[in-house]
Write a protein that holds these residues in place. Structure first.
Motif, PDB file in Angstrom:
ATOM      1  N   ASP A  45       0.862  -1.179   0.000  1.00 28.00           N
ATOM      2  CA  ASP A  45       0.000   0.000   0.000  1.00 28.00           C
ATOM      3  C   ASP A  45       0.898   1.230   0.000  1.00 28.00           C
ATOM      4  N   LEU A  46       0.822   1.989  -1.108  1.00 23.57           N
ATOM      5  CA  LEU A  46       1.713   3.140  -1.285  1.00 23.57           C
ATOM      6  C   LEU A  46       0.981   4.444  -1.013  1.00 23.57           C
ATOM      7  N   ALA A  47       1.735   5.423  -0.532  1.00 20.64           N
ATOM      8  CA  ALA A  47       1.148   6.737  -0.280  1.00 20.64           C
ATOM      9  C   ALA A  47       0.956   7.528  -1.579  1.00 20.64           C
ATOM     10  N   HIS A  48       1.732   7.198  -2.646  1.00 16.42           N
ATOM     11  CA  HIS A  48       1.599   7.928  -3.919  1.00 16.42           C
ATOM     12  C   HIS A  48       0.206   7.800  -4.505  1.00 16.42           C
ATOM     13  N   LEU A  65      15.076  -5.751  -3.888  1.00 23.90           N
ATOM     14  CA  LEU A  65      14.773  -6.500  -2.664  1.00 23.90           C
ATOM     15  C   LEU A  65      13.831  -7.685  -2.851  1.00 23.90           C
TER      16      LEU A  65
ATOM     17  N   VAL B  21       9.613  -6.836   5.332  1.00 24.58           N
ATOM     18  CA  VAL B  21       9.804  -6.269   3.992  1.00 24.58           C
ATOM     19  C   VAL B  21       9.611  -4.759   4.043  1.00 24.58           C
ATOM     20  N   ALA B  24      12.632  -3.190   5.529  1.00 22.33           N
ATOM     21  CA  ALA B  24      13.772  -3.245   4.610  1.00 22.33           C
ATOM     22  C   ALA B  24      13.608  -2.210   3.493  1.00 22.33           C
ATOM     23  N   LEU B  25      12.380  -2.019   3.020  1.00 19.57           N
ATOM     24  CA  LEU B  25      12.148  -1.021   1.967  1.00 19.57           C
ATOM     25  C   LEU B  25      12.479   0.379   2.492  1.00 19.57           C
ATOM     26  N   LEU B  28      16.115   0.920   2.495  1.00 21.20           N
ATOM     27  CA  LEU B  28      16.644   1.146   1.146  1.00 21.20           C
ATOM     28  C   LEU B  28      16.263   2.517   0.593  1.00 21.20           C
ATOM     29  N   PHE B  30      13.020   3.770   0.205  1.00 25.03           N
ATOM     30  CA  PHE B  30      11.695   3.914  -0.407  1.00 25.03           C
ATOM     31  C   PHE B  30      10.740   4.543   0.605  1.00 25.03           C
ATOM     32  N   ASP B  31      10.287   5.752   0.289  1.00 27.23           N
ATOM     33  CA  ASP B  31       9.345   6.426   1.185  1.00 27.23           C
ATOM     34  C   ASP B  31       7.913   6.093   0.762  1.00 27.23           C
ATOM     35  N   GLY B  32       6.995   6.402   1.642  1.00 31.27           N
ATOM     36  CA  GLY B  32       5.591   6.314   1.254  1.00 31.27           C
ATOM     37  C   GLY B  32       5.059   4.910   1.145  1.00 31.27           C
ATOM     38  N   VAL B  33       5.686   3.976   1.864  1.00 25.84           N
ATOM     39  CA  VAL B  33       5.128   2.619   1.908  1.00 25.84           C
ATOM     40  C   VAL B  33       4.305   2.517   3.191  1.00 25.84           C
TER      41      VAL B  33
END
Lengths: 79, 79
Positions: A45-48, A65, B21, B24-25, B28, B30-33
């Motif tokens: 689930d992404l914020a974008h 990953l 996961v 880990a994202l 790395l 990745f924002d907004g997950v």
């Protein structure tokens, strides 16, 4: 925005989990199972809200990953 | 005939793999997950050619073996 990633073993890569499931299905009396392959599904689930950015990000997540691209294929579904 | 089974944890059931996961994202960059949930995908190649029978068989396989219906949901796609 939701993304789904499917990670599967490449053809020719041994899949002991799938073989175990196939064997167990035979034991339970299910006939006509030719092959079983087991993979992973990852729901993110992404914020974008930008589809193109989401797709690019998730593809990069897979490369870095989520999938081992030596032995695994992946596909991404957005939305 | 090919069938795909998707097995996911029910809402409210803790998913440590998904949490790992997600973490880990973040590491790395990745924002907004917001959330990550990890499930299984099982691809079954059946000898049947009858869609209705294939669907009934695969649903029974899920109930008996592939999913733990106490904590997991499943969905079946045929073809």
């Amino acid at each position: 925005m939701k993304a789904r990633v499917f990670v599967t073993l490449k053809n020719g890569v041994l899949d002991p989990q799938g073989e175990a499931v196939k064997h167990a299905l035979g034991t339970l009396g299910f006939d006509g199972v030719n092959t079983v392959r087991q993979g992973k599904m990852i729901e993110i689930d992404l914020a974008h809200t930008d589809v193109a950015k989401a797709e690019a990000d998730v593809t990069e997540m897979c490369e870095k990953l989520l999938a081992n691209t030596v032995i695994e294929n992946y596909s991404v579904e957005i939305g």
